[in-house]
Write a protein that holds these residues in place. Structure first.
Motif, PDB file in Angstrom:
ATOM      1  N   ARG A 215       0.323  -1.584  -0.345  1.00  0.00           N
ATOM      2  CA  ARG A 215      -0.051  -0.193   0.167  1.00  0.00           C
ATOM      3  C   ARG A 215       1.026   1.373   0.113  1.00  0.00           C
ATOM      4  NH1 ARG A 215      -5.456  -0.021   1.453  1.00  0.00           N
ATOM      5  NH2 ARG A 215      -5.286   2.095   1.278  1.00  0.00           N
ATOM      6  N   ARG A 216       1.842   1.029   0.032  1.00  0.00           N
ATOM      7  CA  ARG A 216       3.210   1.779  -0.317  1.00  0.00           C
ATOM      8  C   ARG A 216       2.876   3.361   1.157  1.00  0.00           C
ATOM      9  NH1 ARG A 216       5.758   2.332  -4.812  1.00  0.00           N
ATOM     10  NH2 ARG A 216       6.514   4.245  -4.812  1.00  0.00           N
ATOM     11  N   THR A 217       2.672   2.225   2.205  1.00  0.00           N
ATOM     12  CA  THR A 217       2.851   3.223   3.316  1.00  0.00           C
ATOM     13  C   THR A 217       3.702   2.789   4.282  1.00  0.00           C
ATOM     14  OG1 THR A 217       0.457   3.088   3.028  1.00  0.00           O
ATOM     15  CG2 THR A 217       1.369   3.607   5.515  1.00  0.00           C
ATOM     16  N   PRO A 218       4.141   3.745   4.983  1.00  0.00           N
ATOM     17  CA  PRO A 218       5.559   3.441   6.183  1.00  0.00           C
ATOM     18  C   PRO A 218       5.535   3.143   6.696  1.00  0.00           C
ATOM     19  CG  PRO A 218       5.646   6.503   5.995  1.00  0.00           C
ATOM     20  CD  PRO A 218       4.419   5.556   4.730  1.00  0.00           C
ATOM     21  N   VAL A 219       6.642   2.210   7.361  1.00  0.00           N
ATOM     22  CA  VAL A 219       6.106   1.906   9.184  1.00  0.00           C
ATOM     23  C   VAL A 219       7.229   2.094   9.846  1.00  0.00           C
ATOM     24  CG1 VAL A 219       5.627  -0.558  10.052  1.00  0.00           C
ATOM     25  CG2 VAL A 219       4.586   0.074   7.826  1.00  0.00           C
ATOM     26  N   VAL A 220       7.361   2.611  10.677  1.00  0.00           N
ATOM     27  CA  VAL A 220       8.206   2.040  12.298  1.00  0.00           C
ATOM     28  C   VAL A 220       8.061   0.994  12.882  1.00  0.00           C
ATOM     29  CG1 VAL A 220       9.211   3.934  14.192  1.00  0.00           C
ATOM     30  CG2 VAL A 220       7.726   4.663  11.744  1.00  0.00           C
ATOM     31  N   LEU A 221       9.286   0.291  12.902  1.00  0.00           N
ATOM     32  CA  LEU A 221       9.086  -0.410  13.841  1.00  0.00           C
ATOM     33  C   LEU A 221       9.170  -0.634  15.015  1.00  0.00           C
ATOM     34  CD1 LEU A 221      11.392  -3.263  11.925  1.00  0.00           C
ATOM     35  CD2 LEU A 221       8.870  -2.847  11.395  1.00  0.00           C
ATOM     36  N   ASP A 222       9.569  -1.953  16.226  1.00  0.00           N
ATOM     37  CA  ASP A 222       9.073  -1.683  17.521  1.00  0.00           C
ATOM     38  C   ASP A 222      10.328  -2.660  18.513  1.00  0.00           C
ATOM     39  OD1 ASP A 222       8.956   0.046  19.985  1.00  0.00           O
ATOM     40  OD2 ASP A 222       7.322  -2.063  20.565  1.00  0.00           O
ATOM     41  N   GLY A 223       9.805  -3.011  18.468  1.00  0.00           N
ATOM     42  CA  GLY A 223      10.967  -4.420  19.611  1.00  0.00           C
ATOM     43  C   GLY A 223      10.938  -5.324  18.750  1.00  0.00           C
ATOM     44  N   PRO A 224      11.537  -6.215  19.881  1.00  0.00           N
ATOM     45  CA  PRO A 224      12.072  -8.008  19.626  1.00  0.00           C
ATOM     46  C   PRO A 224      11.541  -8.634  18.702  1.00  0.00           C
ATOM     47  CG  PRO A 224      13.273  -7.339  21.267  1.00  0.00           C
ATOM     48  CD  PRO A 224      11.987  -6.278  20.823  1.00  0.00           C
ATOM     49  N   ALA A 225       9.578  -8.213  18.613  1.00  0.00           N
ATOM     50  CA  ALA A 225       8.725  -9.136  17.522  1.00  0.00           C
ATOM     51  C   ALA A 225       8.196  -8.611  16.495  1.00  0.00           C
ATOM     52  CB  ALA A 225       7.269  -9.100  19.049  1.00  0.00           C
ATOM     53  N   THR A 226       8.684  -7.622  16.261  1.00  0.00           N
ATOM     54  CA  THR A 226       8.223  -6.275  15.086  1.00  0.00           C
ATOM     55  C   THR A 226       9.066  -6.104  14.167  1.00  0.00           C
ATOM     56  OG1 THR A 226       8.467  -4.032  16.050  1.00  0.00           O
ATOM     57  CG2 THR A 226       7.238  -4.326  16.052  1.00  0.00           C
ATOM     58  N   ALA A 227      10.961  -6.391  14.544  1.00  0.00           N
ATOM     59  CA  ALA A 227      11.513  -6.875  14.177  1.00  0.00           C
ATOM     60  C   ALA A 227      11.531  -8.394  13.576  1.00  0.00           C
ATOM     61  CB  ALA A 227      13.142  -6.735  14.733  1.00  0.00           C
ATOM     62  N   ALA A 228      11.792  -9.439  14.353  1.00  0.00           N
ATOM     63  CA  ALA A 228      11.745 -10.456  13.282  1.00  0.00           C
ATOM     64  C   ALA A 228      10.019 -11.010  12.748  1.00  0.00           C
ATOM     65  CB  ALA A 228      10.702 -11.828  15.112  1.00  0.00           C
TER      66      ALA A 228
END
Length: 357
Positions: A215-228
């Motif tokens: 959808r061409r929408t940027p995302v900011v990751l959080d901690g280990p779970a989102t990095a995984a």
């Protein structure tokens, strides 16, 4: 799944999910770098370039409707996170994960739930998504995904943080090692790998990351779970990573290993050890500062060329599948997102050593 009008044609749900993922606009990225480089702005240059590329506009705009999404598997969102989100004007959507995702049908349902949440937010006007680590995330599945894809030994991934007793530490290492052995044979098969990990929240967030890129929408990751989840999503589509930024780097060694593999520098580096989106929220300040820097530089507005004309000439080749228990060398990534570290914002004093474990 079958295509409409041809019930005999099978459509792989992962292929369908990644089919629409393109590159951010390189012309907009380049315009920001050309204008801001050499003015002592440090990582703000790359943050501005990342926003410009994902928005297809230079100078970039400040996110008008940032939204946080979290997966509910435990207690309600952290009160501190909720209070900070309210003060920053960020609404929170809670997605309820379906039951255990241990087969292809259940994984597809979880991925679809993540994609539907992204659709709902983007259709309502969200222009930046903050993906929060869920409270009560499936730690074994998260650490197994990180260990498998980074080729780091389980004893290193579990590390020494978290206040575990010796007995708990040994149990965590054994569980991680056992699950890794069960899924290593399907590492190159995304749907089978996600089912083998058996974590519905992880599958939901993987679906979110891939569909947000589509959808061409940027995302900011959080901690280990989102990095995984990002590691799993990147295995399915190398292009998708260009739509993500790492909000922070926590005290957990597994988080540092995952970000290193993703070639993502954290926006802030505060050694946080608290889930539920706090690190992603704290990235908003530097991102807004990058937009302000572009505005102060009085950048001329540019109209980037069409996506097909601004894509890199070649797409990165897929990484070779590693043998179990071997450490891969980090491969170069195409124009990786470079974000401000605490060295630029003065926030890393007292940070614990990230190499423990």
């Amino acid at each position: 799944m079958s295509e409409a009008g041809d019930p005999g044609t099978h459509v792989d749900p992962v292929d369908a999910l990644v089919a629409g993922i393109g590159w951010p606009h390189s012309d907009a990225e380049r315009a920001v770098r050309d204008q801001l480089t050499g003015h002592g702005l440090g990582r703000l240059v790359e943050l501005g370039a990342w926003l410009a590329g994902t928005q297809a506009a230079a100078p970039p705009r400040a996110p008008a409707r940032p939204r946080m999404i979290t997966v509910s598997v435990g207690p309600d969102p952290d009160p501190l996170t909720a209070e900070l989100a309210d003060s920053l004007g960020v609404g929170i959507r809670v997605v309820h994960a379906p039951g255990p995702a241990t087969d292809a049908e259940a994984v597809t349902a979880a991925v679809d739930a993540g994609a539907a949440a992204v659709d709902a937010e983007v259709d309502a006007g969200a222009d930046l998504l903050l993906l929060a680590d869920p409270n009560g995330a499936d730690e074994v599945a998260v650490l197994t995904a990180i260990s498998l894809i980074t080729s780091a030994e389980p004893v290193r991934v579990v590390g020494t943080s978290g206040g575990r007793s010796d007995a708990d530490w040994m149990r965590a290492v054994a569980e991680l090692r056992d699950l890794r052995r069960r899924v290593v044979a399907v590492r190159s098969q995304p749907l089978a790998l996600w089912a083998g990990l058996g974590s519905a929240p992880l599958a939901v967030q993987t679906g979110m990351l891939l569909h947000a890129a589509a959808r061409r929408t940027p995302v900011v990751l959080d901690g280990p779970a989102t990095a995984a989840a990002a590691l799993l999503a990147r295995e399915a589509s190398a292009r998708a990573i260009r739509w993500w930024a790492a909000g922070h780097r926590g005290a957990d060694i597994a988080h540092a290993l995952a970000l290193e593999r993703l070639h993502l520098e954290p926006v802030v580096d505060l050694a946080l050890d608290r889930p539920s989106g706090l690190g992603a929220l704290l990235a908003l300040g530097p991102l807004r500062a990058a937009v302000a820097a572009c505005a102060a530089a009085r950048m001329p507005e540019t109209e980037p060329e069409t996506e097909s004309e601004t894509e890199p000439e070649t797409e990165p080749a897929p990484e070779p599948e590693p043998a179990p228990e071997r450490q891969l060398q980090s491969e170069p990534a195409p124009e990786p997102v470079r974000a401000a570290t605490s060295a630029d914002v003065g926030l890393d004093e007292g940070r614990p050593d990230q190499t423990g474990g």
